[in-house]
Design an enzyme around this catalytic site. Structure first.
Site, short mmCIF file in Angstrom:
data_model
loop_
_atom_site.label_atom_id
_atom_site.label_comp_id
_atom_site.label_asym_id
_atom_site.label_seq_id
_atom_site.Cartn_x
_atom_site.Cartn_y
_atom_site.Cartn_z
N SER A 139 32.12 41.51 37.18
CA SER A 139 33.50 41.51 36.72
C SER A 139 33.72 40.47 35.62
O SER A 139 33.12 39.39 35.63
CB SER A 139 34.44 41.20 37.90
OG SER A 139 35.76 40.96 37.46
N GLN A 163 31.43 44.39 33.17
CA GLN A 163 32.75 45.01 33.08
C GLN A 163 33.64 44.19 32.15
O GLN A 163 33.71 42.97 32.25
CB GLN A 163 33.39 45.09 34.47
CG GLN A 163 34.78 45.65 34.49
CD GLN A 163 35.82 44.61 34.82
OE1 GLN A 163 35.53 43.43 34.96
NE2 GLN A 163 37.06 45.03 34.93
N TYR A 186 37.50 43.65 30.34
CA TYR A 186 38.92 43.89 30.11
C TYR A 186 39.21 43.59 28.64
O TYR A 186 38.55 42.74 28.03
CB TYR A 186 39.79 42.97 30.98
CG TYR A 186 39.76 43.29 32.46
CD1 TYR A 186 40.08 44.57 32.92
CD2 TYR A 186 39.44 42.32 33.39
CE1 TYR A 186 40.06 44.86 34.27
CE2 TYR A 186 39.42 42.60 34.74
CZ TYR A 186 39.73 43.87 35.18
OH TYR A 186 39.70 44.15 36.52
N HIS A 219 41.67 51.78 40.66
CA HIS A 219 41.53 50.33 40.87
C HIS A 219 41.71 49.98 42.35
O HIS A 219 42.26 48.94 42.71
CB HIS A 219 42.55 49.56 40.03
CG HIS A 219 42.02 48.28 39.47
ND1 HIS A 219 41.51 48.16 38.21
CD2 HIS A 219 41.93 47.02 40.01
CE1 HIS A 219 41.13 46.91 37.98
NE2 HIS A 219 41.38 46.20 39.07
N ARG A 226 45.21 49.22 43.69
CA ARG A 226 45.75 47.88 43.49
C ARG A 226 46.63 47.74 42.25
O ARG A 226 47.14 46.67 41.98
CB ARG A 226 44.59 46.88 43.38
CG ARG A 226 43.80 46.74 44.66
CD ARG A 226 42.43 46.10 44.43
NE ARG A 226 42.49 44.73 43.95
CZ ARG A 226 42.74 43.66 44.72
NH1 ARG A 226 42.95 43.82 46.02
NH2 ARG A 226 42.75 42.45 44.22
#
Length: 387
Positions: A114, A136, A138, A283, A286
């Site tokens: 993450s 991963q 964002y 997700h 969430r």
């Protein structure tokens, strides 16, 4: 004399691991993993909607030898399984991300780190250099920082980029608000009672010397006691669109997975942008409540993708039969997040290995009793239960 079973040997299912994790973690930490957005309808539907499907067995088949391996983005995996990116794993057990990466490497399956990990990508790479690692991403407001993360990931052996699109802003998670969950944990009277009631976790937490976001070292203030919503709002870019996505895919210049797809049209756009695989995911329930469960969204997405990209099912997988249903409906593999974290919180790397072994055994049993010996033979073995 009969040999006494250990507590871990008595664990029969992922739900058993969840219950054991609940007893080991402070309530606010457990709720952060377990909770969903809003009233939790989607969180629950992710698991419950698997129950709407029936598997059709065939008999009179030689199933003495079964092959559970799967090629995932060009690399052989011992199982059709990927350990999903989960933020703050190091909060649930010391060196959580390192232990997760080691468990994945030991069992021969991919591990996805993450953006919001406690351990940095460099720390993971040093600990498990030769494993199948994904990173991963964002979308960040700081484009220089985001570009440097891509470079760092490449240099540290992360083969696949997993772009998560369903978090432009943080969803409303009621339990975290009620608990006042922050990173690091803000000690107030209620929190103090929680941590004191979990002495093993508290000792480990104190020995670790605190929790921070390792990949953002030098870019965020330590000990600022921010909620996850504040962390996302400060760092993540809500303006990212398909043009931005294409730019990142071009910069990465390697295998790319697009995670957070529920609409078939978005699956088509992801492929047009250059994605090699689609992750059907909400997700873990969430982000936004009242959206489709991942398993209910899968068939139409598989139809839209039509073999042009691999499809991975994420959210709600807690049984080997869930994996069988997902593969029957068009997925080539599944990601597990909470199922892995329950094992981690229970007993570190050993607990994760237990979670993976539970799913392996259940999938293997399912294949034998369905009359199949290879994963591709699961195709169309599940159907909606209309009774």
């Amino acid at each position: 004399m009969e040999q006494k079973l250990t507590k871990l040997q008595r664990i029969a299912s992922i739900s058993d691991l969840r219950e054991r994790a609940r007893k080991r973690l402070p309530r606010s930490v457990f709720d952060f993993i377990d909770g969903g957005a809003g009233a939790g309808h989607t969180r629950r539907a992710n698991q419950q909607d698997f129950e709407k499907y029936t598997l059709l067995p065939r008999v009179g088949v030689d199933v003495s030898k079964r092959d559970l391996s799967q090629s995932i983005l060009g690399v052989s995996s011992s199982l059709p399984l990927i350990l999903a990116p989960t933020g703050l794993s190091g909060l649930y057990y010391p060196k959580g991300e390192i232990l997760t990466a080691k468990a994945a490497h030991q069992t021969g399956i991919p591990f996805c780190l993450s953006t919001n990990s406690v351990a940095s990508m460099e720390t993971i790479s040093d600990a498990v250099p030769s494993s199948e690692k994904w990173f991963q991403l964002y979308f960040l407001k700081d484009k220089g920082l985001m570009s440097s993360m891509l470079t760092r990931a490449k240099e540290n052996g992360y083969r696949v980029l997993c772009i998560t699109l369903d978090l432009p802003i943080q969803g409303k998670r009621d339990q975290d608000i009620r608990n006042g969950f922050t990173v690091p944990l803000k000690l107030r009277f209620s929190t103090l009672l929680e941590v004191l009631s979990r002495p093993t976790w508290t000792f480990n937490f104190l020995m670790e010397g605190g929790i921070s976001f390792g990949n953002f070292e030098g870019h965020i203030q330590k000990d600022s006691h921010r909620s996850i919503a504040q962390h996302i709002a400060e760092l993540c870019d809500a303006s990212a669109d398909w043009n931005t996505i294409r730019e990142v895919i071009k910069e990465w210049n390697g295998p790319v997975v697009i995670k957070g797809i529920l609409d078939p049209e978005d699956a088509k756009l992801a492929i047009q942008a250059g994605a090699h695989a689609i992750v059907v995911s909400n997700h873990g329930g969430r982000q936004l409540d009242q959206v489709p469960s991942s398993i209910s969204a899968l068939p139409k997405i598989a139809e839209a993708v039509a073999g042009r990209a691999e499809i991975i099912l994420d959210s709600g997988v807690t049984r080997g039969t869930d994996i069988a249903i997902a593969l029957s409906l068009g997925a080539s593999a599944c990601m597990i997040g909470r199922s892995c974290l329950w094992g981690l919180a229970t007993d570190g790397q050993t607990g994760i290995l237990k979670a993976i072994e539970i799913l392996r055994q259940e999938l293997d049993t399912s294949m034998a009793l369905l009359g199949v010996t290879k994963l591709h033979q699961l195709k169309a073995r599940a159907c909606l239960n209309l009774s």
